[in-house]
Design an enzyme around this catalytic site. Structure first.
Site, short mmCIF file in Angstrom:
data_model
loop_
_atom_site.label_atom_id
_atom_site.label_comp_id
_atom_site.label_asym_id
_atom_site.label_seq_id
_atom_site.Cartn_x
_atom_site.Cartn_y
_atom_site.Cartn_z
N THR A 73 0.91 -1.07 -0.07
CA THR A 73 0.34 0.21 -0.27
C THR A 73 0.62 1.07 -0.21
O THR A 73 0.11 2.66 -0.74
CB THR A 73 -0.99 -0.55 0.99
OG1 THR A 73 -1.82 -1.28 0.56
CG2 THR A 73 -1.74 1.17 1.30
N HIS B 52 -3.19 -1.85 -4.71
CA HIS B 52 -2.96 -3.11 -5.11
C HIS B 52 -4.22 -4.66 -5.16
O HIS B 52 -5.16 -4.94 -4.97
CB HIS B 52 -1.93 -4.18 -4.39
CG HIS B 52 -2.32 -3.90 -2.87
ND1 HIS B 52 -2.87 -4.68 -2.26
CD2 HIS B 52 -1.49 -3.22 -2.08
CE1 HIS B 52 -3.16 -4.61 -0.91
NE2 HIS B 52 -2.06 -3.23 -1.01
C1 GP9 Z 1 -1.55 -0.45 6.25
C2 GP9 Z 1 -2.69 -0.65 5.17
C3 GP9 Z 1 -2.67 -1.71 4.46
O1 GP9 Z 1 -1.87 0.45 7.08
O2 GP9 Z 1 -2.16 0.73 4.11
O3 GP9 Z 1 -1.42 -2.04 3.89
P1 GP9 Z 1 -1.13 -3.16 3.35
O4 GP9 Z 1 -1.05 -4.87 3.86
O5 GP9 Z 1 -2.19 -3.57 1.64
O6 GP9 Z 1 0.61 -3.04 2.20
#
Ligand code: GP9
Length: 414
Positions: A80, A257
């Site tokens: 993310t 993603h």
């Molecule tokens: C964590 C959230 C999810 O703050 O944005 O992150 P991810 O696990 O999808 O990389």
């Protein structure tokens, strides 16, 4: 000595200054609201299950928007946070480590910085702890004026990682009203969270009546959580309209993603997805994310644009609409203007894998065989891998050069 001209030429395009692109500045001086939806993949857009649309809000909004259905994720292991980095810099993420591990103390050329020069106040909003993914270092490096994180949103109505998207949008709306009353223009990067794996929704927030075979499966749960994310997005849209912030903004949305991937997917999921899609669920389906941009009231900025693109192309596409000539190096291009593209991938497929206009070339490493997927048929196509003059080999080398240039540029900024 990387220049925009060299970057565009390597990707097969003639370099043209942004200000000479069609529709440059059509949304000049509007606010910018960019919504990153957790795990949102393109294959659910416009689709129904059991006669119910999965994303009715988005589907309806598409009619008033530019919809880019052929856009692919390009994140590395920073997931993310890499998507946040890509969106705001149009640089390649580092791949084997989260890019945010390297940005401490840096001043990155970025969308917040460029819009800051135009008088915009920029904020980023996400209901998790700001230290997760080193965002406490990422946000100053990107030049955001302020951020809204866990302590602002509280811990009520928690689903998985944090408060529900419904609560998140409500609180974000309060903040946006205040920001807009104190600043002439703002840029808000709004990051949802509820549709994060494992997609388990409380009963009262399950809005889909799924066929029995989908109940309790990863695929069914995914659809259920995306349906919820879409529903509360609709409430957010209504609130923006009511607050008078819709008509004077550019609103963009994309997925960070995939949600359905890797070991999470059982054979029952593969079967359900095949049944749902009418074709096997491939790496193409997995990496394909939606990118949608709307400039309310501008009929010209509507329609489906089937140019192949990636997250690296989002910033330039938005800058074109806002009429801001980038004053720094960036590796994407304005997706509305260019139909040719060469997009690098790393980490989730071997480095030097790429998308060109027609194909997804997956390079070889210990986990992957070399293979090529046709973007239209979603089928494997043959290549003479021994033939060094194959244009895939040339493009593979070009991609390595682009990644090298991006890494070297990033390093030079330290
Ligand atoms: C964590 C959230 C999810 O703050 O944005 O992150 P991810 O696990 O999808 O990389």
């Amino acid at each position: 000595n990387v220049t925009l001209k060299r970057i565009q030429e390597l990707k097969g395009n003639d370099y043209v200054q942004m200000s000479e692109h069609e529709n440059f500045g059509i949304a000049k001086d509007r606010n910018l609201i960019v919504i990153q939806i957790e795990s949102l993949q393109d294959f659910v857009i416009g689709k129904s299950i059991n006669g119910q649309e999965i994303t009715p809000t988005i589907n309806q909004w598409l009619g008033d928007s530019l919809y880019f259905p052929d856009v692919y994720q390009q994140i590395g292991s920073g997931n993310t946070s890499d998507a946040e980095f890509l969106m705001n810099t149009s640089l390649y993420p580092l791949g084997n480590q989260a890019t945010t591990e390297q940005v401490g103390g840096m001043q990155l050329p970025s969308l917040p910085h460029m819009l800051g020069d135009e008088g915009y106040h920029s904020v980023t909003m996400h209901a998790d702890d700001v230290t997760y993914w080193n965002r406490d270092e990422l946000y100053p490096a990107l030049g955001f004026d302020d951020y809204y994180a866990k302590e602002f949103y509280g811990e009520k109505d928690t689903i998985g990682f944090g408060p529900s998207d419904g609560l998140f949008y409500e609180r974000s709306m309060d903040a946006l009203k205040e920001i807009s009353s104190n600043h002439e223009n703002f840029y808000a990067h709004v990051l949802s969270l509820t549709s994060h794996t494992p997609f388990e929704m409380p009963e009262e927030k399950k809005g889909l009546r799924l066929p029995e075979a989908y109940e309790g499966t990863l695929t069914g749960n995914y659809m259920q959580s995306v349906h919820y994310a879409d529903q509360v997005l609709g409430d957010f849209f209504e609130d923006l309209k009511e607050a008078g912030l819709w008509d004077n903004s550019v609103i963009a949305l994309y997925g960070d993603h995939s949600g359905l991937h890797g070991k999470l997917l059982k054979s029952e999921d593969q079967d359900l997805l095949k049944d749902f899609l009418g074709e096997r669920y491939s790496l193409l389906n997995r990496f394909n994310i939606p990118f949608i941009v709307s400039v309310p009231g501008e009929k010209e900025v509507t329609g489906v644009v089937d140019h192949i693109g990636g997250q690296i192309d989002m910033m330039p596409t938005l800058l074109n609409l806002l009429g801001v000539e980038p004053d720094t190096i960036y590796f994407g291009h304005n997706l509305w203007h260019y139909s040719e593209n060469l997009l690098g991938m790393r980490y989730y497929v071997p480095t030097s894998s790429f998308f060109n206009k027609e194909t997804f070339f997956i390079a070889k490493n210990s986990r992957f065989d070399e293979r090529i997927l046709d973007l239209t048929s979603n089928e494997r196509i043959e290549n003479d891998f021994e033939n060094p003059s194959s244009h895939f080999e040339d493009e593979r080398k070009d991609i390595l050069k682009l990644l090298q240039w991006s890494d070297a540029y990033f390093e030079s900024l330290k």
